[in-house]
Write a protein that holds these residues in place. Structure first.
Motif, PDB file in Angstrom:
ATOM      1  N   GLU A   1     -26.704   9.898  24.176  1.00 34.45           N
ATOM      2  CA  GLU A   1     -27.089  10.079  25.580  1.00 34.45           C
ATOM      3  C   GLU A   1     -27.487  11.524  25.847  1.00 34.45           C
ATOM      4  OE1 GLU A   1     -24.202   6.576  27.450  1.00 34.45           O
ATOM      5  OE2 GLU A   1     -23.396   8.595  27.072  1.00 34.45           O
ATOM      6  N   ASP A   2     -26.796  12.453  25.199  1.00 30.91           N
ATOM      7  CA  ASP A   2     -27.138  13.871  25.329  1.00 30.91           C
ATOM      8  C   ASP A   2     -28.536  14.139  24.775  1.00 30.91           C
ATOM      9  OD1 ASP A   2     -26.840  16.757  25.545  1.00 30.91           O
ATOM     10  OD2 ASP A   2     -26.456  16.730  23.384  1.00 30.91           O
ATOM     11  N   THR A   3     -28.835  13.522  23.620  1.00 31.75           N
ATOM     12  CA  THR A   3     -30.164  13.708  23.022  1.00 31.75           C
ATOM     13  C   THR A   3     -31.257  13.216  23.969  1.00 31.75           C
ATOM     14  OG1 THR A   3     -29.346  13.509  20.756  1.00 31.75           O
ATOM     15  CG2 THR A   3     -31.670  13.028  21.110  1.00 31.75           C
ATOM     16  N   TYR A   4     -31.050  12.006  24.521  1.00 28.95           N
ATOM     17  CA  TYR A   4     -32.072  11.452  25.410  1.00 28.95           C
ATOM     18  C   TYR A   4     -32.232  12.318  26.660  1.00 28.95           C
ATOM     19  CZ  TYR A   4     -34.854   7.819  27.710  1.00 28.95           C
ATOM     20  OH  TYR A   4     -35.866   7.113  28.337  1.00 28.95           O
ATOM     21  N   ALA A   5     -31.088  12.794  27.191  1.00 27.57           N
ATOM     22  CA  ALA A   5     -31.151  13.672  28.367  1.00 27.57           C
ATOM     23  C   ALA A   5     -31.913  14.961  28.050  1.00 27.57           C
ATOM     24  CB  ALA A   5     -29.738  14.003  28.840  1.00 27.57           C
ATOM     25  N   TRP A   6     -31.688  15.485  26.877  1.00 29.56           N
ATOM     26  CA  TRP A   6     -32.344  16.744  26.514  1.00 29.56           C
ATOM     27  C   TRP A   6     -33.853  16.555  26.341  1.00 29.56           C
ATOM     28  CZ3 TRP A   6     -31.677  21.519  27.197  1.00 29.56           C
ATOM     29  CH2 TRP A   6     -32.382  22.479  26.450  1.00 29.56           C
ATOM     30  N   ILE A   7     -34.240  15.408  25.755  1.00 31.46           N
ATOM     31  CA  ILE A   7     -35.679  15.120  25.604  1.00 31.46           C
ATOM     32  C   ILE A   7     -36.326  14.974  26.983  1.00 31.46           C
ATOM     33  CG2 ILE A   7     -37.364  13.438  24.761  1.00 31.46           C
ATOM     34  CD1 ILE A   7     -35.343  12.801  22.501  1.00 31.46           C
ATOM     35  N   LEU A   8     -35.656  14.277  27.897  1.00 32.57           N
ATOM     36  CA  LEU A   8     -36.182  14.136  29.252  1.00 32.57           C
ATOM     37  C   LEU A   8     -36.284  15.502  29.922  1.00 32.57           C
ATOM     38  CD1 LEU A   8     -34.130  10.976  30.315  1.00 32.57           C
ATOM     39  CD2 LEU A   8     -36.618  11.069  29.961  1.00 32.57           C
ATOM     40  N   PHE A   9     -35.344  16.361  29.648  1.00 37.71           N
ATOM     41  CA  PHE A   9     -35.393  17.725  30.172  1.00 37.71           C
ATOM     42  C   PHE A   9     -36.624  18.455  29.657  1.00 37.71           C
ATOM     43  CE2 PHE A   9     -34.422  22.250  29.466  1.00 37.71           C
ATOM     44  CZ  PHE A   9     -34.123  22.661  30.747  1.00 37.71           C
ATOM     45  N   ARG A  10     -36.875  18.290  28.331  1.00 40.67           N
ATOM     46  CA  ARG A  10     -38.043  18.965  27.760  1.00 40.67           C
ATOM     47  C   ARG A  10     -39.335  18.385  28.321  1.00 40.67           C
ATOM     48  NH1 ARG A  10     -37.052  22.367  23.386  1.00 40.67           N
ATOM     49  NH2 ARG A  10     -39.184  23.040  23.891  1.00 40.67           N
ATOM     50  N   GLN A  11     -39.286  17.126  28.764  1.00 41.99           N
ATOM     51  CA  GLN A  11     -40.446  16.498  29.381  1.00 41.99           C
ATOM     52  C   GLN A  11     -40.530  16.807  30.889  1.00 41.99           C
ATOM     53  OE1 GLN A  11     -39.585  12.376  28.105  1.00 41.99           O
ATOM     54  NE2 GLN A  11     -41.496  12.425  26.918  1.00 41.99           N
ATOM     55  N   LYS A  12     -39.567  17.630  31.351  1.00 43.76           N
ATOM     56  CA  LYS A  12     -39.499  18.047  32.763  1.00 43.76           C
ATOM     57  C   LYS A  12     -39.193  16.876  33.698  1.00 43.76           C
ATOM     58  CE  LYS A  12     -42.573  21.973  31.974  1.00 43.76           C
ATOM     59  NZ  LYS A  12     -43.780  22.732  32.394  1.00 43.76           N
ATOM     60  N   LYS A  13     -38.501  15.884  33.145  1.00 43.90           N
ATOM     61  CA  LYS A  13     -38.047  14.750  33.967  1.00 43.90           C
ATOM     62  C   LYS A  13     -36.577  15.012  34.302  1.00 43.90           C
ATOM     63  CE  LYS A  13     -41.235  11.548  31.677  1.00 43.90           C
ATOM     64  NZ  LYS A  13     -41.383  10.308  30.854  1.00 43.90           N
ATOM     65  N   TYR A  14     -36.372  15.983  35.218  1.00 43.03           N
ATOM     66  CA  TYR A  14     -35.036  16.537  35.414  1.00 43.03           C
ATOM     67  C   TYR A  14     -34.058  15.559  36.073  1.00 43.03           C
ATOM     68  CZ  TYR A  14     -37.660  20.767  34.354  1.00 43.03           C
ATOM     69  OH  TYR A  14     -38.462  21.710  33.755  1.00 43.03           O
ATOM     70  N   SER A  15     -34.544  14.734  36.997  1.00 45.47           N
ATOM     71  CA  SER A  15     -33.640  13.773  37.639  1.00 45.47           C
ATOM     72  C   SER A  15     -33.140  12.742  36.630  1.00 45.47           C
ATOM     73  CB  SER A  15     -34.363  13.078  38.803  1.00 45.47           C
ATOM     74  OG  SER A  15     -34.690  14.009  39.808  1.00 45.47           O
ATOM     75  N   ASP A  16     -34.073  12.231  35.804  1.00 47.71           N
ATOM     76  CA  ASP A  16     -33.663  11.280  34.763  1.00 47.71           C
ATOM     77  C   ASP A  16     -32.744  11.959  33.754  1.00 47.71           C
ATOM     78  OD1 ASP A  16     -35.159   9.295  35.921  1.00 47.71           O
ATOM     79  OD2 ASP A  16     -36.910   9.600  34.625  1.00 47.71           O
ATOM     80  N   ALA A  17     -33.052  13.213  33.443  1.00 52.49           N
ATOM     81  CA  ALA A  17     -32.224  13.958  32.488  1.00 52.49           C
ATOM     82  C   ALA A  17     -30.798  14.101  33.011  1.00 52.49           C
ATOM     83  CB  ALA A  17     -32.835  15.318  32.219  1.00 52.49           C
ATOM     84  N   ARG A  18     -30.688  14.391  34.331  1.00 51.12           N
ATOM     85  CA  ARG A  18     -29.355  14.537  34.928  1.00 51.12           C
ATOM     86  C   ARG A  18     -28.557  13.238  34.810  1.00 51.12           C
ATOM     87  NH1 ARG A  18     -27.993  16.014  41.298  1.00 51.12           N
ATOM     88  NH2 ARG A  18     -25.715  15.735  41.122  1.00 51.12           N
ATOM     89  N   LEU A  19     -29.225  12.109  35.109  1.00 60.32           N
ATOM     90  CA  LEU A  19     -28.550  10.809  35.034  1.00 60.32           C
ATOM     91  C   LEU A  19     -27.979  10.570  33.640  1.00 60.32           C
ATOM     92  CD1 LEU A  19     -27.929   8.011  36.267  1.00 60.32           C
ATOM     93  CD2 LEU A  19     -30.194   7.279  35.479  1.00 60.32           C
ATOM     94  N   TRP A  20     -28.757  10.802  32.584  1.00 56.09           N
ATOM     95  CA  TRP A  20     -28.307  10.543  31.212  1.00 56.09           C
ATOM     96  C   TRP A  20     -27.270  11.574  30.754  1.00 56.09           C
ATOM     97  CZ3 TRP A  20     -28.804   6.424  28.138  1.00 56.09           C
ATOM     98  CH2 TRP A  20     -29.688   5.428  28.555  1.00 56.09           C
TER      99      TRP A  20
END
Length: 570
Positions: free
Chosen positions: A491-510
Motif C-alpha cells: 500500500e505504501d508503494t502504491y501511495a508513493w507512485i500516486l504521489f509521484r504522479q501528483k495524485k495527492y488525494s489518492d496517495a493520501r488514501l492509500w
C-alpha cells in the motif's frame, strides 16, 4: 510349485551293475557283449565329465542298442536329454528305468522332477508313494506328496499325508504352515487357528505365532478373538513392537482411538520395530493436516521415534519435518542440525535447515550452512537461490548475484524457482545500480509468474524511485494490492507512485491504509505521509509526520531539512 527333492548329478554304478541289468524275458548278454557295454558306458561317463555331451549321448544310446534293459544307461541318457530340452524322451527312459530297478531311489527322484517340469501332477502321487516306500524316514517325500495332492485339490488326502509326516517329525513350523495353506483353501479358519494354537503351546515365547493367529482372525472378521490373542502375546513380550502395532490396529478397528494411540506410542518406543515402518506411519498423518489432532499425534510419535533412534538421521529429519508442520521452527532447526551431523549426505534436510535460518533472519548461519551444502551439492538450484538471498540480506549484492545467476542457470523447469531467482536478481542489480539488468530480470521473473505480488511491488517501487514508467509502475502496484490486500508495504508503494504522479488525494488514501495496517509504525511510511500532506497544503501535519518518522528511527540530512525548513525536499 517347486518340490523339495534334490537330484543326483551322477550315478556311479559298479561295472557288474552296468553289465548285468536284466529285464524279464530278456536274452542274457554274451561275455563279449557284456565287456563292450562296460567299455561304452564308462567311455560315455568320461565324455559327460568333460562336458562333451553330444558324444556322451551317442555312447549311452549305443549301450542301449546292445543292452536294451540297461537301467543305468537309461538314467544317464535321460539326464542328458533333459539338458537338451528333450523331456518327453527323457521321461520315457526314466519310466523304463524304474520298471527295471523299482528300488532305485534316484531314478524315482529324477522321474518326479521330470513330471514336475512337464506339469504331469497326476502321476506324482505314485512316484512319491514309491519314494516313501524306499526311504520312509525322509520328510521331503511326504511334503512333496502332499504338495502334489494339494495341487490336485485333494485336500483331505494332503492333510492325511501331513499327519503321517507328523508321526515322523513331530509338530514343526513348516508342517503347520503347510497345513494352514490347505485349511485356508478349504475355508476352514478353525483348522488354521488350531494349527497356530499348537505352535503357540509348543513355543509360548515366540511372538510371531500370536501375530499370525491375530492376523488370521482379523482377516476373517473375528476382531474380538484377534484382540484376545494379541493381548496374550503382549503378556509374553510387552516390548515387542510388532505386537504393539497390531494391538493399535485392533483397537483402532474397535473405534477406541485413545487406547490405539497408547499402543502406537509403545510400538514407536520399541527398538525392534523398523525405523522405515515408523516413518511411514508418521507420514500417514500428513493427508489429515492441518487438523490439530493429526499434527499433535504426528509430532508426538515423531518425537518418540527420534528419542528411540537418536543415531538415525532419517528419524531426526522426520521429527524436524513434523515440528516444522507445527510451526515449531526453533525445535525443528535443532532436529535438522542433529540429522545433518549424523548424515550430511541428505540434501533435503540441509535445504530445510537453511530455509528456517533465513526465516529467522539468521543470515550468517544460512550462508555458512548453505555454502557447506553447496560444497557437496553444487548443482542444487534452490540452495544457490537461498544462499544468494542470504548474501543480498547481508548487503553484499556482488556475492549474491553469482549465486542467483547459478540458480537461474541450473534450473530450466521449475517456474517458481525461476521466477523467484530472477526477481531476486532484479533486487540485486538494483543494489548494484544496474537498472537495465534489474528491469530485465524483473521482466523475466514476471514471464514465469505474472502475478507474483512481491515481484510486482518491488519492480514498481524501484521504477517510482527513478521516476520512470510511472503508469506501468502504478498498474503493477495496484495489481500487487489486489493479489495481497492489506499489506502495508504494498500500500505504501502504491501511495508513493500516486504521489509521484501528483495524485495527492489518492496517495493520501492509500498511505493511510498502509499506516493503519502497519503494526510496526514504519518510519518510511510516516515520512511519505508527511510528504503527501505537504502537497495537500497541510504543512503542520507534514512536519508532525516528519518528526514522528525521525522518532521512529529515520535518519537523513534530507529529513532534517524537511523538518527545519518546513517544506518537501526531493
Amino acid at each position: 510349485m517347486k518340490f523339495k527333492h534334490a537330484l543326483l548329478g551322477l550315478c556311479w554304478l559298479s561295472a557288474a551293475a552296468v553289465a548285468q541289468s536284466n529285464m524279464p524275458g530278456r536274452k542274457p548278454l554274451t561275455s563279449v557283449d557284456s565287456l563292450m557295454v562296460q567299455q561304452l558306458y564308462f567311455s560315455a561317463l568320461r565324455e559327460k565329465t568333460i562336458e562333451n555331451l553330444p558324444q556322451a549321448t551317442e555312447l549311452f544310446s549305443k549301450v542301449l542298442q546292445t543292452d536294451a534293459g540297461n537301467d543305468a544307461a537309461m538314467y544317464e541318457l535321460a539326464n542328458l536329454l533333459k539338458l537338451q530340452s528333450k523331456r518327453a524322451e527323457a521321461q520315457q527312459l526314466l519310466e523304463r528305468a524304474v520298471t527295471v530297478k523299482p528300488d532305485n531311489e534316484w531314478y524315482w527322484v529324477s522321474l518326479a522332477e521330470s513330471y514336475e517340469k512337464t506339469n504331469n501332477i497326476g502321476r506324482l502321487q505314485h512316484v512319491f508313494d514309491e519314494l516313501i516306500r524306499i526311504n520312509p524316514d525322509k520328510p521331503e517325500y511326504y511334503f512333496d506328496k502332499a504338495n502334489a495332492l494339494y495341487l490336485e485339490k485333494r485336500y483331505d488326502e494332503a492333510l492325511n499325508t501331513y499327519s503321517k509326516l507328523e508321526q515322523l517329525t513331530g509338530p514343526t513350523e513348516d508342517l503347520v504352515a503347510a497345513r494352514r495353506r490347505v485349511y485356508l483353501r478349504q475355508g476352514k479358519v478353525d483348522g488354521v487357528a488350531e494349527e497356530l494354537e499348537r505352535l503357540i503351546v509348543a513355543n509360548p515365547n515366540e511372538t510371531k505365532f500370536y501375530l499370525q493367529l491375530g492376523e488370521l482372525y482379523n482377516a476373517n472378521n473375528f476382531p474380538d478373538k484377534a484382540l484376545h490373542v494379541l493381548q496374550r502375546g503382549e503378556k509374553v513380550s510387552p516390548q515387542n513392537g510388532m505386537l504393539q502395532l497390531a494391538l493399535a490396529d485392533s483397537y483402532r478397528a474397535k473405534k477406541d482411538n485413545e487406547t490405539s494411540f497408547t499402543h502406537l506410542e509403545k510400538a514407536f518406543a520399541a527398538t525392534d520395530l523398523d525405523v522405515d515402518q515408523k516413518v511411514r506411519i508418521v507420514l500417514g498423518y500428513l493427508p489429515k493436516f492441518p487438523e490439530p489432532n493429526a499434527k499433535a499425534s504426528a509430532t508426538a510419535l515423531s518425537k518418540i521415534l527420534a528419542d528411540t533412534h537418536p543415531n538415525d538421521a532419517k528419524a531426526l529429519a522426520v521429527y524436524g519435518d513434523m515440528l516444522l508442520q507445527s510451526e515449531k521452527y526453533k525445535e525443528a532447526k535443532v532436529a535438522y542440525k542433529k540429522a545433518i551431523q549424523l548424515n550430511n549426505g541428505i540434501y533435503a534436510i540441509q535445504e530445510q535447515l537453511v530455509r528456517l535460518e533465513l526465516g529467522d533472519n539468521e543470515v550468517n548461519e544460512a550462508i555458512k550452512d548453505g555454502e557447506n551444502s553447496l560444497s557437496m551439492f553444487p548443482n542444487q538450484a534452490w540452495m544457490n537461490y537461498l544462499v544468494g538471498v542470504a548474501w543480498l540480506q547481508k548487503k553484499d549484492p556482488q556475492k549474491a548475484v553469482a549465486y542467483l545467476k547459478n540458480a537461474a542457470d541450473l534450473e530450466t523447469q521449475d517456474k517458481e524457482l525461476l521466477g523467484q531467482a530472477n526477481a531476486a536478481l532484479g533486487d540485486t542489480y538494483h543494489e548494484l545500480k544496474d537498472n537495465t539488468k534489474s528491469d530485465a530480470a524483473y521482466e523475466k521473473a514476471l514471464s514465469y509468474n505474472a502475478d507474483n505480488a512481491y515481484t510486482l511491488n518491488n519492480y514498481a517501487y524501484y521504477l517510482s524511485i527513478r521516476g520512470e514508467q510511472l503508469d506501468k509502475a502504478a498498474r503493477m502496484s495496484k495489481r500487487s494490492n489486489e493479489l495481497q490486500p492489506n499489506t502495508p508495504s504494498f500500500e505504501d508503494t502504491y501511495a508513493w507512485i500516486l504521489f509521484r504522479q501528483k495524485k495527492y488525494s489518492d496517495a493520501r488514501l492509500w498511505m493511510e491504509k498502509a499506516l493503519q495496517h502497519d503494526k510496526k509504525q514504519s518510519a518510511v511510511q510516516t515520512e511519505h505521509y508527511g510528504d503527501i500532506m505537504f502537497y495537500l497544503g497541510d504543512t503542520e501535519a507534514a512536519v508532525q509526520n516528519w518528526k514522528k518518522a525521525k522518532q521512529n528511527g529515520a535518519q537523513s540530512p534530507v529529513l532534517d531539512r524537511k523538518i527545519n525548513e518546513k517544506k518537501y525536499i526531493e
